[in-house]
Design a protein around this motif. Structure first.
Motif, short mmCIF file in Angstrom:
data_model
loop_
_atom_site.label_atom_id
_atom_site.label_comp_id
_atom_site.label_asym_id
_atom_site.label_seq_id
_atom_site.Cartn_x
_atom_site.Cartn_y
_atom_site.Cartn_z
N ASP A 166 0.88 -1.16 0.00
CA ASP A 166 0.00 0.00 0.00
C ASP A 166 0.92 1.21 0.00
O ASP A 166 1.51 1.56 1.03
N PHE A 167 1.10 1.83 -1.17
CA PHE A 167 2.03 2.95 -1.31
C PHE A 167 1.46 4.20 -0.65
O PHE A 167 0.28 4.52 -0.81
N THR A 168 2.32 4.92 0.09
CA THR A 168 1.86 6.09 0.85
C THR A 168 1.72 7.33 -0.02
O THR A 168 1.01 8.26 0.36
N GLY A 169 2.44 7.40 -1.13
CA GLY A 169 2.43 8.59 -1.97
C GLY A 169 3.42 9.65 -1.50
O GLY A 169 3.61 10.68 -2.15
N ASP A 170 4.08 9.42 -0.37
CA ASP A 170 5.08 10.35 0.16
C ASP A 170 6.38 10.17 -0.62
O ASP A 170 6.78 9.05 -0.93
N ASP A 171 7.06 11.28 -0.93
CA ASP A 171 8.31 11.20 -1.69
C ASP A 171 9.54 11.16 -0.78
O ASP A 171 10.66 11.39 -1.24
N ILE A 172 9.37 10.83 0.48
CA ILE A 172 10.47 10.83 1.44
C ILE A 172 11.67 10.02 0.97
O ILE A 172 12.82 10.40 1.19
N ALA A 173 11.44 8.92 0.28
CA ALA A 173 12.53 8.06 -0.16
C ALA A 173 13.49 8.78 -1.10
O ALA A 173 14.68 8.45 -1.15
N THR A 174 13.01 9.78 -1.81
CA THR A 174 13.87 10.51 -2.75
C THR A 174 14.85 11.43 -2.03
O THR A 174 15.77 11.95 -2.65
N HIS A 175 14.68 11.62 -0.73
CA HIS A 175 15.53 12.53 0.04
C HIS A 175 16.64 11.81 0.80
O HIS A 175 17.44 12.47 1.49
N PHE A 176 16.70 10.49 0.69
CA PHE A 176 17.69 9.72 1.43
C PHE A 176 18.64 9.03 0.47
O PHE A 176 18.30 8.74 -0.68
N PRO A 177 19.87 8.74 0.95
CA PRO A 177 20.88 8.14 0.06
C PRO A 177 20.42 6.79 -0.50
O PRO A 177 19.84 5.99 0.22
N LEU A 178 20.70 6.59 -1.77
CA LEU A 178 20.43 5.30 -2.39
C LEU A 178 21.50 4.31 -1.98
O LEU A 178 22.60 4.68 -1.54
N PHE A 179 21.17 3.05 -2.14
CA PHE A 179 22.14 1.99 -1.86
C PHE A 179 22.93 1.76 -3.15
O PHE A 179 22.49 1.05 -4.03
N ASP A 180 24.06 2.39 -3.22
CA ASP A 180 24.96 2.23 -4.37
C ASP A 180 26.21 1.51 -3.90
O ASP A 180 27.09 2.10 -3.32
N GLU A 181 26.21 0.22 -4.16
CA GLU A 181 27.29 -0.64 -3.66
C GLU A 181 28.66 -0.14 -4.03
O GLU A 181 29.02 0.21 -5.05
#
Length: 181
Positions: A166-181
């Motif tokens: 159930d997606f929240t629609g919040d874009d919070i994930a775009t503000h945190f560092p991605l997992f770039d190995e």
């Protein structure tokens, strides 16, 4: 190596805490109702093993957790860098969402990053081989498998439909560092 980094949910520029100590990770997550364990077995897991062989190798641990929590379905999710749908899957999991049941993952191989949005904090958990993470139902979170994903995880479900978000629609994930190995 497993790790936890904690941020205020409105500021990804300055971590509040970072640790690679298993006991610290378990304690911090336990304090917000998240199960984190390490399952180490003697049987080496190899890329040639079938999903059935992997499940058999962890049979005792799986049966214990199923007995404690009552999960109905146990399966395996795996992703490799050569999967033609890797970018599509990564994008899907990068959006904040919840589930109506716990999201339980045990990493048999590889790694990935879970982000848990609890109260006013984001808990970024780098999960690696032997890590079990149980995210309670209705907990806001997202997952990043990285641009070149490599993981095999045992999944536990109560819902026979498996992974339903159930997606929240919040874009919070775009503000945190991605997992770039």
């Amino acid at each position: 190596m497993s790790a936890i980094t904690v941020y205020q949910d409105h500021d990804a520029s300055l971590p509040l805490l970072h640790s690679e100590e298993g006991d610290v990770i378990k304690s911090i997550l336990g304090g917000v109702g998240i199960r984190f364990e390490r399952w180490v077995i003697d049987c080496p897991i190899t890329p040639e093993m079938s999903h059935a062989e992997i499940l058999q190798a962890y049979d005792q641990e799986i049966n214990t957790l199923v007995g404690l929590e009552g999960y109905k379905t146990v399966d395996i999710a795996a992703m490799t860098p050569d999967n033609p749908q890797k970018d599509e899957f990564r994008k899907k999991f990068l959006n904040e969402h919840t589930h109506s049941e716990d999201e339980v993952r045990f990493f048999v191989a590889g790694e990935g990053m879970f982000y848990l949005h609890i109260d006013d904090k984001v808990y970024m958990i780098h999960c690696c081989k032997d890590d079990l993470l149980s995210v309670p139902d209705q907990t806001k979170h997202w997952f990043d498998m990285g641009p070149e994903p490599h993981f095999t995880a045992i999944r536990f479900f109560n819902n026979p439909d498996g992974w339903v978000a159930d997606f929240t629609g919040d874009d919070i994930a775009t503000h945190f560092p991605l997992f770039d190995e």
